[in-house]
Design a protein around this motif. Structure first.
Motif, PDB file in Angstrom:
ATOM      1  N   ARG A  68      12.177   5.297  -4.521  1.00  0.00           N
ATOM      2  CA  ARG A  68      12.876   4.117  -5.262  1.00  0.00           C
ATOM      3  C   ARG A  68      12.333   2.669  -5.134  1.00  0.00           C
ATOM      4  N   HIS A  69      11.678   2.786  -4.069  1.00  0.00           N
ATOM      5  CA  HIS A  69      10.898   1.432  -3.694  1.00  0.00           C
ATOM      6  C   HIS A  69       9.361   1.557  -3.893  1.00  0.00           C
ATOM      7  N   ASN A  70       9.210   2.589  -4.765  1.00  0.00           N
ATOM      8  CA  ASN A  70       7.528   2.813  -5.287  1.00  0.00           C
ATOM      9  C   ASN A  70       7.522   2.325  -6.691  1.00  0.00           C
ATOM     10  N   SER A  71       6.529   1.557  -6.799  1.00  0.00           N
ATOM     11  CA  SER A  71       6.068   1.222  -8.301  1.00  0.00           C
ATOM     12  C   SER A  71       4.624   1.130  -8.387  1.00  0.00           C
ATOM     13  N   ALA A  72       4.123   2.134  -9.173  1.00  0.00           N
ATOM     14  CA  ALA A  72       2.910   2.170  -9.106  1.00  0.00           C
ATOM     15  C   ALA A  72       2.020   2.346  -7.808  1.00  0.00           C
ATOM     16  N   LEU A  73       2.497   3.204  -7.173  1.00  0.00           N
ATOM     17  CA  LEU A  73       2.038   3.631  -5.593  1.00  0.00           C
ATOM     18  C   LEU A  73       2.072   2.401  -4.840  1.00  0.00           C
ATOM     19  N   GLU A  74       2.671   1.318  -5.081  1.00  0.00           N
ATOM     20  CA  GLU A  74       2.895   0.296  -4.063  1.00  0.00           C
ATOM     21  C   GLU A  74       4.362   0.121  -3.774  1.00  0.00           C
ATOM     22  N   CYS A  75       4.653  -0.288  -2.393  1.00  0.00           N
ATOM     23  CA  CYS A  75       6.098  -0.407  -1.830  1.00  0.00           C
ATOM     24  C   CYS A  75       6.670  -1.717  -2.364  1.00  0.00           C
ATOM     25  N   THR A  76       7.917  -1.772  -2.803  1.00  0.00           N
ATOM     26  CA  THR A  76       8.451  -3.019  -3.113  1.00  0.00           C
ATOM     27  C   THR A  76       9.685  -3.213  -2.432  1.00  0.00           C
ATOM     28  N   ALA A  77       9.897  -2.266  -1.205  1.00  0.00           N
ATOM     29  CA  ALA A  77      10.919  -2.661  -0.115  1.00  0.00           C
ATOM     30  C   ALA A  77      10.617  -4.009   0.506  1.00  0.00           C
ATOM     31  N   SER A  78      11.670  -4.729   0.978  1.00  0.00           N
ATOM     32  CA  SER A  78      11.344  -5.888   1.507  1.00  0.00           C
ATOM     33  C   SER A  78      10.773  -5.827   2.831  1.00  0.00           C
ATOM     34  N   SER A  79      10.979  -4.830   3.480  1.00  0.00           N
ATOM     35  CA  SER A  79      10.262  -4.467   4.769  1.00  0.00           C
ATOM     36  C   SER A  79      10.750  -2.727   4.933  1.00  0.00           C
ATOM     37  N   VAL A  80       9.818  -2.178   5.936  1.00  0.00           N
ATOM     38  CA  VAL A  80      10.306  -0.828   6.289  1.00  0.00           C
ATOM     39  C   VAL A  80      10.400  -0.480   7.625  1.00  0.00           C
ATOM     40  N   ARG A  81      10.969   0.388   7.928  1.00  0.00           N
ATOM     41  CA  ARG A  81      11.000   1.127   9.428  1.00  0.00           C
ATOM     42  C   ARG A  81      10.417   2.277   9.479  1.00  0.00           C
ATOM     43  N   VAL A  82       9.849   2.353  10.555  1.00  0.00           N
ATOM     44  CA  VAL A  82       9.060   3.735  10.782  1.00  0.00           C
ATOM     45  C   VAL A  82       9.452   4.284  12.306  1.00  0.00           C
ATOM     46  N   GLY A  83      10.133   5.650  12.104  1.00  0.00           N
ATOM     47  CA  GLY A  83      10.680   6.358  13.393  1.00  0.00           C
ATOM     48  C   GLY A  83      10.258   7.773  13.235  1.00  0.00           C
ATOM     49  N   PRO A  84      10.667   8.483  14.300  1.00  0.00           N
ATOM     50  CA  PRO A  84      10.336  10.009  14.422  1.00  0.00           C
ATOM     51  C   PRO A  84      11.297  10.783  12.980  1.00  0.00           C
ATOM     52  N   GLY A  85      10.787  11.784  12.483  1.00  0.00           N
ATOM     53  CA  GLY A  85      11.135  12.462  11.523  1.00  0.00           C
ATOM     54  C   GLY A  85      11.970  13.722  11.917  1.00  0.00           C
ATOM     55  N   GLU A  86      12.553  14.535  11.339  1.00  0.00           N
ATOM     56  CA  GLU A  86      13.023  15.898  11.739  1.00  0.00           C
ATOM     57  C   GLU A  86      12.248  16.915  11.164  1.00  0.00           C
ATOM     58  N   GLY A  87      12.204  18.133  11.981  1.00  0.00           N
ATOM     59  CA  GLY A  87      11.433  19.120  11.748  1.00  0.00           C
ATOM     60  C   GLY A  87       9.964  18.861  11.929  1.00  0.00           C
TER      61      GLY A  87
END
Length: 98
Positions: A68-87
């Motif tokens: 939902r934060h993607n517009s024309a392959l650009e991120c529109t979120a105000s900021s992002v968090r990165v962390g370990p994923g599952e699996g």
């Protein structure tokens, strides 16, 4: 959108990434992945620490067009968090929302 307008990597809790030492030191990250995950494509699992001296990380590109934060392959979120994923996903964009 210019580089000064790109969303910042607000937090990264992936301890095994060469760019993460007191925050993400990559100039920009790329988000990709599939099967419901949004992997940080910039994740580098080496013992050597790399990146810029200052913490300036931002989202450079996102190929998760279903986010939902993607517009024309650009991120529109105000900021992002990165962390370990599952699996077995070592580093995920935790801000990803389908």
């Amino acid at each position: 959108m210019t580089t000064t307008e790109m969303p910042a990597v607000h937090e990264c809790t992936v301890s095994g990434c060469s760019y993460n030492h007191d925050g993400c030191h990559a100039f920009a990250i790329t988000v990709g992945g599939g099967n419901g995950s949004a992997d940080c494509g910039t994740f580098v699992p080496l013992n050597t620490k790399g990146g810029l001296d200052r913490v300036t990380a931002q989202v450079g590109a996102c190929s998760r067009s279903d986010c939902r934060h993607n517009s024309a392959l650009e991120c529109t979120a105000s900021s992002v968090r990165v962390g370990p994923g599952e699996g077995g996903h070592a580093a995920n964009c935790l801000t990803y929302a389908p």
